[in-house]
Design a protein around this motif. Structure first.
Motif, mmCIF file in Angstrom:
data_model
loop_
_atom_site.group_PDB
_atom_site.id
_atom_site.type_symbol
_atom_site.label_atom_id
_atom_site.label_comp_id
_atom_site.label_asym_id
_atom_site.label_seq_id
_atom_site.Cartn_x
_atom_site.Cartn_y
_atom_site.Cartn_z
ATOM 1 N N ARG A 143 0.839 -1.187 0.000
ATOM 2 C CA ARG A 143 0.000 0.000 0.000
ATOM 3 C C ARG A 143 0.882 1.248 0.000
ATOM 4 N NH1 ARG A 143 -4.723 1.630 4.319
ATOM 5 N NH2 ARG A 143 -4.771 3.845 3.821
ATOM 6 N N PRO A 144 0.563 2.226 -0.849
ATOM 7 C CA PRO A 144 1.365 3.450 -0.853
ATOM 8 C C PRO A 144 1.345 4.109 0.518
ATOM 9 C CG PRO A 144 -0.111 3.359 -2.756
ATOM 10 C CD PRO A 144 -0.501 2.234 -1.853
ATOM 11 N N ALA A 145 2.472 4.671 0.897
ATOM 12 C CA ALA A 145 2.577 5.319 2.198
ATOM 13 C C ALA A 145 1.655 6.526 2.257
ATOM 14 C CB ALA A 145 4.014 5.739 2.449
ATOM 15 N N VAL A 146 0.965 6.658 3.372
ATOM 16 C CA VAL A 146 0.083 7.799 3.596
ATOM 17 C C VAL A 146 0.852 8.822 4.424
ATOM 18 C CG1 VAL A 146 -2.127 8.572 4.532
ATOM 19 C CG2 VAL A 146 -1.905 6.261 3.590
ATOM 20 N N PRO A 147 0.965 10.054 3.963
ATOM 21 C CA PRO A 147 1.715 11.050 4.745
ATOM 22 C C PRO A 147 1.019 11.347 6.065
ATOM 23 C CG PRO A 147 0.545 12.095 2.921
ATOM 24 C CD PRO A 147 0.415 10.619 2.710
ATOM 25 N N ALA A 148 1.818 11.560 7.084
ATOM 26 C CA ALA A 148 1.293 11.880 8.412
ATOM 27 C C ALA A 148 2.378 12.613 9.184
ATOM 28 C CB ALA A 148 0.883 10.607 9.151
ATOM 29 N N PRO A 149 2.001 13.422 10.150
ATOM 30 C CA PRO A 149 3.002 14.146 10.940
ATOM 31 C C PRO A 149 3.720 13.224 11.902
ATOM 32 C CG PRO A 149 0.833 14.508 11.857
ATOM 33 C CD PRO A 149 0.625 13.738 10.580
ATOM 34 N N ALA A 150 4.878 13.649 12.371
ATOM 35 C CA ALA A 150 5.545 12.929 13.457
ATOM 36 C C ALA A 150 4.679 13.024 14.708
ATOM 37 C CB ALA A 150 6.918 13.542 13.721
ATOM 38 N N ASN A 203 -2.904 16.044 16.811
ATOM 39 C CA ASN A 203 -2.042 15.337 15.866
ATOM 40 C C ASN A 203 -2.875 14.450 14.951
ATOM 41 O OD1 ASN A 203 0.003 12.936 15.164
ATOM 42 N ND2 ASN A 203 1.190 14.790 15.619
ATOM 43 N N ALA A 204 -3.910 13.803 15.509
ATOM 44 C CA ALA A 204 -4.790 12.964 14.694
ATOM 45 C C ALA A 204 -5.559 13.803 13.680
ATOM 46 C CB ALA A 204 -5.746 12.185 15.583
ATOM 47 N N ALA A 205 -5.979 14.993 14.090
ATOM 48 C CA ALA A 205 -6.687 15.877 13.165
ATOM 49 C C ALA A 205 -5.793 16.302 12.011
ATOM 50 C CB ALA A 205 -7.210 17.105 13.923
#
Length: 318
Positions: free
Chosen positions: A29-36, A58-60
């Motif tokens: 699955r392509p990586a989904v961008p997310a914050p640290a 962070n979840a938002a």
């Protein structure tokens, strides 16, 4: 009806076992961008609300980034976690994702249950894991006068049900270190003398088995377990009471309880925790399947609640 399900259960067991020598491959699955993950101060009772607020934020942010990436499913999952009612000690939206959610007043609880999930649990499937934790919390609150909390600990990258990793201890060894660290951290948040029970489902029981020596827990409950990597409860080298249960329609019963060396890798998890030779306290789990242990109204949920509450004389035995 149950007899008719047996071929399916056997087929599932064969698929899981065969995955060791005939790996099943799929497109990644392509990586989904997310914050640290959010930067948090050391967790204490005084910093709990700060952690909850930061992890919701962070979840938002992770939800907005997933939406911009075009992954609506992950965006929706992250958005649900950002709800003002949610309480997270930890959240990491990167990759398969990790989250540690609290139900109840953790800082003032006398008894805490920590759920350890099995295979195929990620942020994309988190809802079903959370539902089990919520069902347990509701069941615990039926007893007046006892302050309880439940923690859903998705603190490791779980293996796929049909994969090479699900038949070895590699993921469990990595997770065991994290689980020990988390339980030490948990003790810094909770009241002195709090009673901690680990409820370890499926591959999660392998994690608990690997983490057991020196683990800061009072009860270790193995449900739907393929084994722990130990030959006996004594072999877990833990001061905790060790319990085990399996529903009569759980396909794990058909997975061979062996441990062998194969091409330099140890495959399988050894003795069945329900075996008399293992020495666990075996309790009734009813006629449910592998995903039914936390089903509201079930025998297994009632018995696990009794263990968490310390009502051990009322636990019904298999």
């Amino acid at each position: 009806m149950r007899h008719g399900r047996r071929p399916l259960r056997v087929l599932l067991a064969v698929l899981v076992t065969a995955a060791v020598v005939v790996p099943l491959t799929a497109a990644a699955r392509p990586a989904v961008p997310a914050p640290a993950p959010a930067a948090l101060p050391p967790l204490t009772a005084a910093t709990l609300e700060q952690a909850y607020t930061a992890n919701r934020a962070n979840a938002a942010l992770a939800s907005r980034m997933a939406a911009a990436h075009g992954d609506r499913h992950r965006a929706a999952a992250d958005s649900a976690l950002a709800s003002p009612a949610r309480q997270f000690l930890a959240f990491d939206g990167r990759g398969a994702g990790r989250a540690t959610e609290v139900f109840g007043d953790l800082a003032h609880a006398d008894r805490v249950a920590v759920l350890i999930p099995g295979s195929d649990t990620s942020l994309d499937t988190y809802g079903r894991f959370r539902a089990g934790a919520a069902a347990l919390y509701r069941r615990l609150t039926l007893r007046p006068g006892t302050r309880t909390a439940v923690v859903a600990w998705l603190g490791y990258t779980t293996p796929g049900t049909v994969s090479t990793t699900v038949t070895t201890q590699a993921r469990a060894d990595e997770a065991a270190t994290k689980l020990r660290e988390f339980l030490r951290e948990l003790r810094s948040v909770t009241a002195s003398g709090v009673h901690v029970s680990l409820l370890c489902h499926s591959y999660g029981s392998v994690v608990c088995g690997r983490a057991a020596p020196g683990l800061a827990a009072d009860d270790i409950v193995l449900i739907g377990s393929p084994g722990t990597g130990a030959d006996s409860a004594d072999g877990l080298h833990t001061r905790a009471r060790v319990w085990a249960a399996r529903g009569t329609d759980d396909w794990v019963a058909d997975v061979p309880h062996v441990r062998v060396d194969l091409f330099g890798t140890t495959v399988g998890f050894g003795t069945d925790p329900l075996s008399p030779s293992f020495g666990a306290r075996v309790f009734a789990a009813g006629d449910g399947g592998h995903s039914d242990y936390f089903r509201p109204g079930s025998v297994s949920l009632a018995n696990m609640a009794r263990i968490v509450l310390g009502e051990t004389s009322e636990v019904t035995r298999a």
